[in-house]
Design a protein around this motif. Structure first.
Motif, short mmCIF file in Angstrom:
data_model
loop_
_atom_site.label_atom_id
_atom_site.label_comp_id
_atom_site.label_asym_id
_atom_site.label_seq_id
_atom_site.Cartn_x
_atom_site.Cartn_y
_atom_site.Cartn_z
N ARG A 146 119.32 -2.58 20.82
CA ARG A 146 119.06 -2.73 19.39
C ARG A 146 117.57 -2.65 19.07
O ARG A 146 117.17 -2.10 18.04
N LYS A 147 116.75 -3.19 19.95
CA LYS A 147 115.31 -3.16 19.73
C LYS A 147 114.76 -1.74 19.71
O LYS A 147 113.74 -1.47 19.09
N GLN A 148 115.42 -0.82 20.38
CA GLN A 148 114.93 0.55 20.42
C GLN A 148 115.09 1.27 19.09
O GLN A 148 114.42 2.26 18.85
N VAL A 149 115.99 0.79 18.26
CA VAL A 149 116.20 1.43 16.95
C VAL A 149 115.96 0.46 15.79
O VAL A 149 116.00 0.88 14.63
N ASP A 150 115.71 -0.80 16.10
CA ASP A 150 115.57 -1.81 15.05
C ASP A 150 114.09 -2.07 14.72
O ASP A 150 113.69 -3.19 14.44
N THR A 151 113.29 -1.02 14.79
CA THR A 151 111.89 -1.08 14.37
C THR A 151 111.64 0.10 13.43
O THR A 151 112.44 1.04 13.36
N ARG A 152 110.51 0.05 12.73
CA ARG A 152 110.21 1.15 11.82
C ARG A 152 110.08 2.46 12.58
O ARG A 152 110.64 3.49 12.17
N ALA A 153 109.36 2.44 13.70
CA ALA A 153 109.20 3.67 14.49
C ALA A 153 110.54 4.13 15.06
O ALA A 153 110.85 5.32 15.05
N GLY A 154 111.33 3.18 15.55
CA GLY A 154 112.63 3.54 16.10
C GLY A 154 113.56 4.13 15.06
O GLY A 154 114.26 5.11 15.33
N ARG A 155 113.57 3.55 13.86
CA ARG A 155 114.45 4.07 12.81
C ARG A 155 114.02 5.46 12.37
O ARG A 155 114.85 6.34 12.16
N TRP A 156 112.70 5.67 12.23
CA TRP A 156 112.20 6.99 11.85
C TRP A 156 112.55 8.03 12.92
O TRP A 156 113.00 9.13 12.62
#
Length: 249
Positions: free
Chosen positions: A23-33
């Protein structure tokens, strides 16, 4: 009640760690972008390849994933050091090797989910492009096309995780993933020519048959194993050694 009598919370299970790290890999601004870029680029590629059938939609659409998936994995592995959250993470789970393993497995789980989404998007674009042109959809997709391309994407993610664990800096790890294997191939080619040793040493050459029309021969499989040991296993072991002994600041 004395503090010694209070119930102590148990350490998180490995499955819980994998869930958190994925989840941490996609639950950040950079990850979501980056995830948004992955899905957008894949959708555009699948749409362009959809006119050629299911196999072309999957292959053309999945090509950008070979670069973007390892970058997502690198972000997941290096985030503790680049964002300064290592203190919190290693207080909650002092066994650093377990955290690193959860990051690697979480990245591979995320890559597997995206590959499945890629198949679904390829099927959808194949149906839409065929329906819009009045043609019968071409659903011909062999098991090896799925297996080979999926193996290519998963090995790329593992390579990104190994470099991330070794370098422990996001920008440098991304640059290393993009440049070092290619430079290594150029060095091997310049020293050995196009001789038979190059596919045993160059991971780019060893992975190329994964995109071919037929399964790997025993020689190609051995070449892939040797190249992966050189470019994934060795950096991964060195990275795990450094990961577990780096001073937290």
């Amino acid at each position: 009640m004395p503090a010694s009598d209070l119930p102590r919370p148990g350490r998180p299970s490995f499955g819980r760690l994998v869930e958190v790290e994925a989840r941490k890999q996609v639950d950040t601004r950079a990850g979501r972008w980056l995830l948004g870029v992955v899905l957008t680029v894949y959708g555009a590629g699948a749409l362009m390849g959809g006119a050629g059938g299911f196999a072309d939609a999957f292959a053309v659409g999945a090509m950008p994933l070979g670069v973007l998936l390892p970058i997502i994995t690198i972000l997941g592995v290096t985030t503790e050091w680049s964002t300064g959250t290592s203190v919190i993470t290693f207080v909650l789970e002092p066994r650093r090797g377990r955290v690193l393993a959860a990051k690697v497995v979480g990245g591979l789980v995320l890559a597997t989910v995206l590959i499945m989404l890629a198949l679904a998007a390829a099927a959808l674009t194949t149906f839409l492009t065929s329906a819009s042109s009045g043609r019968t959809p071409d659903w011909d997709l062999s098991w090896w096309q799925v297996t080979g391309l999926s193996a290519l994407l998963l090995l790329g993610s593992a390579q990104g995780a190994a470099l991330g664990a070794l370098i422990q800096h996001t920008a440098a790890s991304v640059a290393g993933f993009l440049l070092v294997p290619t430079l290594g191939t150029l060095v091997f080619t310049s020293l050995l020519g196009n001789g038979p040793l190059v596919p045993w040493l160059s991971i780019n050459d060893a992975m190329t048959p994964l995109t071919g029309p037929s399964p790997l021969t025993p020689t190609q499989l051995a070449q892939l194993g040797t190249a992966c040991a050189l470019w994934i296993v060795v950096p991964g072991l060195l990275g795990a050694f450094r990961w577990t002994r780096r001073e937290i600041s």
